[in-house]
Design a protein around this motif. Structure first.
Motif, short mmCIF file in Angstrom:
data_model
loop_
_atom_site.label_atom_id
_atom_site.label_comp_id
_atom_site.label_asym_id
_atom_site.label_seq_id
_atom_site.Cartn_x
_atom_site.Cartn_y
_atom_site.Cartn_z
N ASN A 182 0.86 -1.18 0.00
CA ASN A 182 0.00 0.00 0.00
C ASN A 182 0.89 1.22 0.00
N TYR A 183 1.09 1.81 -1.18
CA TYR A 183 1.98 2.95 -1.35
C TYR A 183 1.36 4.27 -0.91
N LEU A 184 0.11 4.26 -0.46
CA LEU A 184 -0.55 5.50 -0.03
C LEU A 184 -0.37 5.80 1.45
N MET A 185 0.22 4.87 2.20
CA MET A 185 0.38 5.06 3.65
C MET A 185 1.63 5.89 3.96
N ASP A 186 1.48 6.80 4.94
CA ASP A 186 2.61 7.62 5.38
C ASP A 186 3.45 6.93 6.44
N GLU A 187 2.86 5.97 7.15
CA GLU A 187 3.57 5.25 8.20
C GLU A 187 3.73 3.79 7.81
N LYS A 188 4.90 3.23 8.17
CA LYS A 188 5.19 1.84 7.85
C LYS A 188 4.26 0.90 8.62
N LYS A 189 3.69 -0.06 7.90
CA LYS A 189 2.85 -1.11 8.50
C LYS A 189 3.39 -2.45 8.03
N LYS A 190 3.10 -3.49 8.81
CA LYS A 190 3.55 -4.81 8.39
C LYS A 190 2.56 -5.88 8.80
N VAL A 191 2.62 -6.99 8.07
CA VAL A 191 1.85 -8.18 8.37
C VAL A 191 2.85 -9.32 8.45
N LEU A 192 2.81 -10.06 9.56
CA LEU A 192 3.71 -11.18 9.77
C LEU A 192 2.96 -12.49 9.60
N ASP A 193 3.66 -13.53 9.18
CA ASP A 193 3.14 -14.89 9.17
C ASP A 193 1.82 -15.04 8.41
N PHE A 194 1.74 -14.46 7.22
CA PHE A 194 0.59 -14.65 6.35
C PHE A 194 0.82 -15.95 5.58
N GLU A 195 0.00 -16.96 5.82
CA GLU A 195 0.25 -18.28 5.26
C GLU A 195 -0.44 -18.47 3.91
N VAL A 196 0.33 -18.98 2.95
CA VAL A 196 -0.17 -19.34 1.63
C VAL A 196 0.47 -20.68 1.27
N GLN A 197 -0.33 -21.69 1.12
CA GLN A 197 0.11 -23.03 0.72
C GLN A 197 1.31 -23.51 1.55
N GLY A 198 1.24 -23.31 2.86
CA GLY A 198 2.28 -23.78 3.77
C GLY A 198 3.48 -22.87 3.92
N ASP A 199 3.56 -21.80 3.14
CA ASP A 199 4.66 -20.83 3.25
C ASP A 199 4.20 -19.63 4.05
N LEU A 200 5.12 -19.04 4.81
CA LEU A 200 4.80 -17.85 5.61
C LEU A 200 5.40 -16.61 4.96
N TYR A 201 4.54 -15.64 4.68
CA TYR A 201 4.96 -14.39 4.06
C TYR A 201 4.92 -13.26 5.09
N LYS A 202 5.81 -12.30 4.88
CA LYS A 202 5.86 -11.10 5.72
C LYS A 202 5.94 -9.92 4.75
N VAL A 203 5.09 -8.92 4.96
CA VAL A 203 5.12 -7.73 4.13
C VAL A 203 5.27 -6.50 5.02
N LYS A 204 6.13 -5.59 4.57
CA LYS A 204 6.27 -4.27 5.19
C LYS A 204 6.04 -3.27 4.06
N THR A 205 5.23 -2.25 4.33
CA THR A 205 4.90 -1.34 3.24
C THR A 205 4.53 0.04 3.74
#
Length: 137
Positions: free
Chosen positions: A20-43
């Motif tokens: 989400n490129y519209l946010m002024d402050e950094k946000k993150k999501v940890l341990d988002f599971e997809v088909q057994g893999d864990l994703y982490k996003v900071k944006t």
């Protein structure tokens, strides 16, 4: 296309969309599971990062929204949306040649370094281009 309000989601086709490129402050999501893999996003507006199982997959500067990201043994496929042109760094296979296609136009080839990183610039020009980074051979 639109930013991803929930920061990361799995699409019906199994791909993921994130950022989400519209946010002024950094946000993150940890341990988002997809088909057994864990994703982490900071944006936020300055950078978007995606990790899979603790390993960096993509970094985008400035921040962007990536739609329908798919990574296979043949390459990476996705659409990119943002407010200005972006620089993408992808973690691919080490010392491997890849061709870069943007909206099905071949814009060149690159060879990853020993760490497997490849960096490319994408001009957005008020659209959401489809990017393919495909292994040669």
């Amino acid at each position: 296309m639109a930013v991803i309000e929930e920061l990361i989601r799995q699409e019906e086709d199994g791909s993921i969309s994130f950022g989400n490129y519209l946010m002024d402050e950094k946000k993150k999501v940890l341990d988002f599971e997809v088909q057994g893999d864990l994703y982490k996003v900071k944006t936020y507006n300055e950078i978007t990062k995606l990790e899979k199982n603790g390993k960096m997959l993509m970094e985008v500067v400035p921040g962007a929204t990536i739609h329908k990201f798919t990574l296979t043994d043949k390459g990476a496929y996705f659409m990119v949306e943002g407010q200005e042109d972006v620089q993408l760094t992808l973690e691919m296979e080490p010392t491997t040649d890849y061709k870069i296609l943007i909206d099905d136009v071949n814009v060149g080839k690159v060879k990853t370094n020993m760490a497997g990183k490849v960096t490319l610039g994408v001009e957005l020009q008020n659209n959401t281009p489809y990017v393919k980074v495909e292994k040669i051979g």
